[in-house]
Write a protein that holds these residues in place. Structure first.
Motif, PDB file in Angstrom:
ATOM      1  N   VAL A  70      49.725  27.890  -3.533  1.00 30.29           N
ATOM      2  CA  VAL A  70      48.374  28.112  -3.023  1.00 30.29           C
ATOM      3  C   VAL A  70      47.375  27.396  -3.913  1.00 30.29           C
ATOM      4  O   VAL A  70      47.601  27.221  -5.116  1.00 30.29           O
ATOM      5  N   GLY A  71      46.286  26.971  -3.324  1.00 31.02           N
ATOM      6  CA  GLY A  71      45.235  26.285  -4.054  1.00 31.02           C
ATOM      7  C   GLY A  71      43.936  26.376  -3.276  1.00 31.02           C
ATOM      8  O   GLY A  71      43.850  27.007  -2.221  1.00 31.02           O
ATOM      9  N   GLN A  72      42.920  25.714  -3.817  1.00 33.25           N
ATOM     10  CA  GLN A  72      41.605  25.684  -3.185  1.00 33.25           C
ATOM     11  C   GLN A  72      41.486  24.360  -2.428  1.00 33.25           C
ATOM     12  O   GLN A  72      41.500  23.293  -3.035  1.00 33.25           O
ATOM     13  N   THR A  73      41.398  24.420  -1.100  1.00 31.18           N
ATOM     14  CA  THR A  73      41.356  23.200  -0.272  1.00 31.18           C
ATOM     15  C   THR A  73      39.952  22.919   0.231  1.00 31.18           C
ATOM     16  O   THR A  73      39.776  22.360   1.309  1.00 31.18           O
ATOM     17  N   LEU A  74      38.957  23.280  -0.554  1.00 28.85           N
ATOM     18  CA  LEU A  74      37.577  23.197  -0.110  1.00 28.85           C
ATOM     19  C   LEU A  74      37.185  21.790   0.326  1.00 28.85           C
ATOM     20  O   LEU A  74      36.539  21.607   1.358  1.00 28.85           O
ATOM     21  N   ILE A  75      37.577  20.770  -0.433  1.00 28.33           N
ATOM     22  CA  ILE A  75      37.173  19.396  -0.119  1.00 28.33           C
ATOM     23  C   ILE A  75      38.182  18.732   0.813  1.00 28.33           C
ATOM     24  O   ILE A  75      37.831  18.202   1.860  1.00 28.33           O
ATOM     25  N   ARG A  76      39.476  18.780   0.450  1.00 25.40           N
ATOM     26  CA  ARG A  76      40.485  18.119   1.275  1.00 25.40           C
ATOM     27  C   ARG A  76      40.698  18.829   2.609  1.00 25.40           C
ATOM     28  O   ARG A  76      41.293  18.265   3.520  1.00 25.40           O
TER      29      ARG A  76
END
Length: 732
Positions: free
Chosen positions: A405-411
């Motif tokens: 899991v990660g932060q996909t805010l931009i991509r």
């Protein structure tokens, strides 16, 4: 009590209808929308008591000025940036820092990077890319900061500046909120068409879908106003992500309840009852089932209130309040409208007046016995079915071993979104981590005289896998004079760490976690006394992911307990709720496993958005209780006069059609979230669709009936044994 309640609703049907319509009008006119309640705040994504934010604050105190920025201007020309463009970039940054641009007084600083030379891990395409970090007043909203950055670009560079765009977490968050706002009407329209067509086809009627849509519309308008009003008055930021989820959830759940009410009402009319009596009987029959189902979903979602992130603290209760309002509409407005419309509900057919939909329904069931056969198979061969279903679901759930899991805010933004395009351009010229470097802050006594030791610490940091470049004491020989790397008091030192991957992604988070573990050892190896802290977007993302994992471990048991208590009260049993919840949890794990295989394996996304497994877990566990309550309620009803396996076969078969239709509508409603072109919404749409389809077609028609039959009369313990003691499956 059920009969008395039903009688009250029938007698007060017109005041109830008028009151709900008036409430919807008042909500639309006088209560705020999500935008007015602070939606779009970046602070909602930051954990309370964030160590990364605290380290960033202390760094600013030590050094008088910050170096971390969440807004960046990217300029790129693959053929090489002209010298005049590079010079203009440096000059405009100097103008900002020297206060020569009063029109940009909210820009507190600017730091340019013009890629001419350096380590190949950091500078991938020399001479082609420039990046300017803008430090803006953090009290400004994300949209305001983004607007200032774009105005700075227009006035500073113009078309000759080779500007790729404005990017960073702040512009990305603003773009995400705008994308949701732009596509929400499409989601609403598609959901309206889906619900209308599904109900019209199922009942072969025109008024029934209109009644369903009016019920949903009233619930939605009132819920949006109430949730936003509470958020505004409490000073809470209502996440923009709440609104699309509220749309599909209210449409799906209200449609489920409407299907249950309409099906039972039509059956009673077809059996010859008068409309008023049929409506009263329908309410009395279903009030317990619908109330229990709704309360279970509400309780599961409300459990998010104990989360660490304010995003979840508002998201969960906001959805719970919406479901509560929908439940009130389902238990008051919907049956009142049924009583008022009578047989006209199913126009152009009129059940009980020469047309018998019940007989047609039974003939159709005999012609399409697939679901009935599966339920009866589960009742006859429960052990084989339980083992087979469990193995299949466990195989699907095996994908969870690979979950990242990660932060996909931009991509996760649409491909044509400016922050995403600018990010990709920056990643071509520099390492992807250039967009948001990590700050390593060292605090301790007499650091001013330990410059050589700190330089060795910097070398050790550079050797950490995943680190592309570190800027620190090695580059700033005269830092004590300027206070850039070493504070003037000599009690703090800082380094900027540039990672070689997306600074918000799972790989960068793993790199940062390793750096966090080893930083203390790097200091100790050089006999540097002090503590090391990490700040920046990667550090915040790591805290968000870690906090989400902790929340899941804490909230999942709470949600299970809440849903389980509702089942215990409704069924007056302790055994059945245990295996019903286990079946729901197994279906959830299978849905998440399939999602991992599709998005991380087939689509090679690398990770899922951090909140997707979390939110889908709570929603699927809660929504699965709807079908648990409805199916178990029918079996319990049949068990009053049949042996348990026969009750499972007959009650399960009769419930299968309604559960299947309701499951399809709810699954397709969530699938429509994919119309919002954001990666988190498409991940959530997929996992919810798969989970609800598994629930409706596999778990509730095979696994749960098999468990009911296998455990048998002991399911109702400590209450009286379930079912009569004699008999077998009779085929219904």
């Amino acid at each position: 009590m059920r009969r008395r309640y039903a009688a009250i609703v029938i007698r007060a049907r017109w005041p109830i209808i008028v009151a709900w319509i008036a409430a919807a009008v008042a909500s639309a006119l006088w209560l705020p929308g999500v935008d007015e309640a602070g939606g779009g705040s970046l602070g909602a994504l930051v954990p309370t008591r964030s160590e990364a934010i605290e380290a960033e604050r202390r760094s600013a105190e030590h050094f008088r000025f910050p170096v971390l920025s969440r807004v960046a201007i990217v300029q790129r020309d693959p053929g090489g940036l002209p010298g005049a463009v590079k010079l203009r970039t440096l000059d405009r940054a100097a103008d900002v820092n020297l206060g020569r641009l009063p029109q940009f007084s909210r820009v507190l600083g600017a730091f340019p990077i013009v890629g001419e030379g350096g380590a190949s891990e950091f500078l991938r395409d020399p001479g082609t890319t420039a990046l300017t970090y803008l430090l803006l007043d953090p009290d400004l909203g994300t949209g305001t900061q983004t607007g200032i950055a774009r105005r700075f670009v227009r006035e500073s560079f113009g078309p000759a500046g080779a500007v790729a765009g404005v990017t960073g977490t702040v512009p990305a968050h603003a773009a995400q909120a705008q994308t949701i706002k732009d596509h929400l009407p499409l989601v609403e329209l598609a959901t309206v068409l889906l619900v209308g067509l599904a109900v019209a086809i199922h009942f072969r009627a025109l008024v029934a879908p209109l009644l369903t849509l009016v019920s949903v519309g009233i619930s939605y308008v009132v819920a949006i106003g109430v949730v936003s009003g509470i958020g505004r008055d409490a000073g809470l930021s209502v996440p923009k992500e709440v609104e699309p989820v509220m749309v599909v959830l209210l449409f799906g759940i209200l449609t489920d309840y409407a299907l249950f009410f309409l099906t039972r009402f039509r059956r009673r009319l077809a059996e010859g009852e008068e409309p008023r009596s049929a409506a009263e009987g329908t309410i009395a029959d279903l009030i317990g089932i619908v109330a229990a189902a709704g309360l279970a979903v509400m309780g599961g979602c409300a459990s998010l209130l104990v989360a660490q992130l304010s995003f979840f603290q508002v998201f969960g209760p906001g959805v719970a309040v919406s479901i509560g309002i929908g439940l009130l509409v389902a238990l008051t407005f919907l049956p009142a409208a049924l009583a008022a419309l009578g047989r006209r509900t199913f126009w152009p057919t009129r059940p009980g007046e020469g047309v018998n939909p019940l007989a047609a329904e039974e003939r159709a069931e005999g012609a399409r016995p697939v679901r009935s056969r599966s339920v009866r198979l589960a009742a006859r061969r429960p052990l084989v079915v339980v083992i087979g279903c469990t193995l299949v679901l466990l195989a699907c759930a095996s994908g969870l071993r690979h979950l990242e899991v990660g932060q996909t805010l931009i991509r996760g933004l649409p491909a044509d979104a400016e922050p995403r395009q600018a990010y990709h351009q920056a990643a071509r010229g520099f390492t992807p981590g250039v967009l948001s470097p990590t700050l390593l802050l060292v605090e301790g006594p007499r650091l001013g005289g330990r410059r050589a030791a700190l330089a060795q610490v910097q070398r050790r940091v550079e050797d950490v896998p995943g680190v592309a470049l570190v800027v620190g004491p090695r580059q700033q020989r005269f830092n004590r004079e300027f206070g850039v790397v070493l504070s003037r008091e000599g009690t703090a030192a800082r380094m900027l760490v540039f990672l070689d991957s997306d600074p918000l992604g799972a790989r960068a988070i793993h790199t940062l976690e390793r750096l966090r573990r080893e930083a203390g050892g790097f200091l100790a190896a050089q006999a540097v006394t002090g503590r090391a802290s990490l700040a920046g977007d990667t550090a915040v993302s790591a805290e968000i992911v870690a906090g989400t994992r902790e929340d899941l471990g804490r909230i999942a048991p709470i949600a299970l307990i809440v849903v389980g208590l509702v089942l215990v009260v409704f069924l007056r049993a302790l055994v059945a709720p245990l295996y019903l919840l286990a079946a729901s949890a197994l279906a959830l794990a299978a849905a998440l496993g399939i999602t991992v295989y599709v998005f991380q394996g087939l689509l090679d996304h690398g990770e899922l958005t951090y909140y997707v497994p979390f939110v889908s877990s709570v929603l699927l566990l809660s929504l699965g209780s709807d079908y648990n309550v409805f199916l178990a309620g029918r079996v319990w009803e049949e068990a009053k006069r049949r042996p348990i396996r026969e009750a499972v076969a007959v009650g399960g078969s009769r419930a299968a059609s309604a559960i299947t239709v309701a499951g399809i509508v709810l699954a397709l409603s969530f699938a429509l979230l994919a119309l919002v072109p954001l990666r988190p919404f498409r991940e959530l749409a997929f996992v919810m669709f798969v989970g609800l389809i598994l629930d409706a077609f596999f778990v509730r028609t095979l696994l749960v009936p098999a468990l009911l039959a296998l455990v048998g009369r002991r399911s109702s313990w400590p209450g009286p044994p379930l079912g009569t003691p004699e008999g077998g499956v009779d085929g219904g």
